[in-house]
Enzyme design. Structure first.
Site, PDB file in Angstrom:
ATOM      1  N   GLY A  70      23.543   0.596   2.241  1.00  0.00           N
ATOM      2  CA  GLY A  70      22.985   0.683   0.900  1.00  0.00           C
ATOM      3  C   GLY A  70      24.020   0.796  -0.203  1.00  0.00           C
ATOM      4  N   GLU A 107      20.380   7.994   8.752  1.00  0.00           N
ATOM      5  CA  GLU A 107      19.522   8.762   7.838  1.00  0.00           C
ATOM      6  C   GLU A 107      18.713   9.808   8.596  1.00  0.00           C
ATOM      7  OE1 GLU A 107      17.683   5.324   6.075  1.00  0.00           O
ATOM      8  OE2 GLU A 107      19.609   4.782   5.193  1.00  0.00           O
ATOM      9  N   SER A 150      24.624  -3.234   4.260  1.00  0.00           N
ATOM     10  CA  SER A 150      24.813  -4.187   3.165  1.00  0.00           C
ATOM     11  C   SER A 150      24.945  -5.629   3.648  1.00  0.00           C
ATOM     12  CB  SER A 150      26.009  -3.784   2.288  1.00  0.00           C
ATOM     13  OG  SER A 150      25.767  -2.513   1.701  1.00  0.00           O
ATOM     14  N   ASN A 170      14.646  -3.286   8.773  1.00  0.00           N
ATOM     15  CA  ASN A 170      14.240  -1.881   8.704  1.00  0.00           C
ATOM     16  C   ASN A 170      13.795  -1.606   7.272  1.00  0.00           C
ATOM     17  OD1 ASN A 170      14.027   0.891   8.649  1.00  0.00           O
ATOM     18  ND2 ASN A 170      16.212   1.295   8.993  1.00  0.00           N
ATOM     19  N   GLU A 216      26.230   0.709  12.537  1.00  0.00           N
ATOM     20  CA  GLU A 216      25.998   0.793  11.095  1.00  0.00           C
ATOM     21  C   GLU A 216      26.956   1.821  10.491  1.00  0.00           C
ATOM     22  OE1 GLU A 216      21.675  -0.614  10.148  1.00  0.00           O
ATOM     23  OE2 GLU A 216      21.688   1.540  10.426  1.00  0.00           O
ATOM     24  N   LYS A 226      12.595   1.003   6.044  1.00  0.00           N
ATOM     25  CA  LYS A 226      12.753   2.403   5.646  1.00  0.00           C
ATOM     26  C   LYS A 226      11.461   2.888   4.954  1.00  0.00           C
ATOM     27  CE  LYS A 226      17.696   1.673   5.594  1.00  0.00           C
ATOM     28  NZ  LYS A 226      19.003   2.041   5.093  1.00  0.00           N
ATOM     29  N   HIS A 266      19.169   6.428  13.719  1.00  0.00           N
ATOM     30  CA  HIS A 266      19.660   5.953  12.421  1.00  0.00           C
ATOM     31  C   HIS A 266      20.397   7.092  11.714  1.00  0.00           C
ATOM     32  CE1 HIS A 266      19.833   4.262   8.425  1.00  0.00           C
ATOM     33  NE2 HIS A 266      19.542   3.088   8.956  1.00  0.00           N
TER      34      HIS A 266
HETATM   35  P1  13P Z   1      21.226  -1.781   3.970  1.00  0.00           P
HETATM   36  O1  13P Z   1      21.099  -3.182   4.541  1.00  0.00           O
HETATM   37  O2  13P Z   1      20.308  -1.523   2.832  1.00  0.00           O
HETATM   38  O3  13P Z   1      22.662  -1.430   3.694  1.00  0.00           O
HETATM   39  O4  13P Z   1      20.736  -0.780   5.147  1.00  0.00           O
HETATM   40  C1  13P Z   1      21.217  -0.952   6.427  1.00  0.00           C
HETATM   41  C2  13P Z   1      20.442  -0.063   7.323  1.00  0.00           C
HETATM   42  O5  13P Z   1      20.550   1.144   7.252  1.00  0.00           O
HETATM   43  C3  13P Z   1      19.516  -0.707   8.268  1.00  0.00           C
HETATM   44  O6  13P Z   1      19.042   0.202   9.206  1.00  0.00           O
END
Ligand code: 13P
Length: 252
Positions: A175, A99, A215, A9, A169, A11, A97
């Site tokens: 992150g 976010e 992560s 992803n 997640e 983003k 997600h």
């Molecule tokens: P990270 O791997 O940067 O922690 O993000 C995970 C994520 O949100 C994938 O959708």
């Protein structure tokens, strides 16, 4: 037998040139995969047609989108419909997600509609769930995640549910560099699978791929993916560097 999947992803990162270059670098080192293993690349909307032409003819790597709108079409300035994604050869769409839930206020009812739009257009769904830190600390994460899964997905028929991939997640791991331990991931994935089994039966639950995200890196992917109920990963930051993404694919 359920699929193992590593999905990247991106983003809101990379311009078109950088995206094309990353895909080329991934191709150079991509290991051969058997038919039970799938790589998904989910770039921003703007990249989709470019990435689709780069992926043409590559069976092992599928194109994903990061979102779709919850209505079929209409006066929704700035939005993209699932039917448009389908016309760009998108095979998977990430829905729910954390976010999107947090920054764009996407609630359970809207997510259920997005899932419907994806399935109407024959796009497989990577449905995200996961708890914030305060819920983890309070020890109520199983109920929290279970309610997200039920609200977003359990209106589906068993046949429709076969097109669902779930991604767990935990928000505190996204992150942050703080990965869930393999025991925490395994416990939650087993719980999610049992919730799916109670609704759709053991056979469908056994066939459902449940990915871990948060992560995930080459250094922890081997241990996470060794858990019996962890069927791969949804990767953020490490999907932006070819060598890291390839390392995670190798772990699968
Ligand atoms: P990270 O791997 O940067 O922690 O993000 C995970 C994520 O949100 C994938 O959708």
């Amino acid at each position: 037998m359920r699929k193992k999947i590593v999905a990247g992803n991106w983003k809101m990162n990379l311009n078109l040139n950088e995206g094309a270059q990353l895909v080329n670098e991934i191709f150079k080192s991509l290991p051969a995969l058997n038919s039970h293993k799938q790589v998904v690349i989910a770039p921003p909307y703007l990249h989709l047609t470019q990435t689709a032409s780069q992926l043409a003819g590559m069976d092992d790597v599928s194109l994903g989108a990061q979102n779709c709108h919850h209505e079929a079409s209409g006066a929704y300035t700035g939005e993209v419909a699932a039917s448009m994604l389908k016309s760009a050869d998108v095979s998977y769409v990430i829905i729910g997600h954390s976010e999107r839930r947090e920054y764009f206020k996407e609630d359970d009812a809207m997510l259920a509609k997005k899932v419907n739009q994806a399935l109407i257009n024959e796009i497989q769904v990577i449905f995200c769930c996961g708890e914030p830190l305060e819920i983890r600390d309070a020890g109520t994460m199983n109920q929290y995640v279970e309610s997200q899964v039920k609200a977003g997905l359990f209106h589906l028929s068993a046949d429709q549910f076969k097109n669902i991939v779930i991604a767990y997640e935990p928000i505190w791991a996204i992150g942050t560099g703080r990965t869930a331990t393999s025991a925490q991931a395994q416990d939650m994935h087993a719980h999610i699978r049992s919730v799916v089994a109670a609704q759709y039966g053991a056979a469908i639950a056994d066939d459902t791929s449940i990915l871990y995200g948060g992560s995930c890196k080459p250094s922890n992917a081997v241990e996470l993916f060794a858990c019996p109920d962890v069927d791969g990963g949804l990767i953020g930051g490490a999907a932006l560097k070819a060598s890291d993404f390839i390392g995670i694919i190798q772990a699968m």
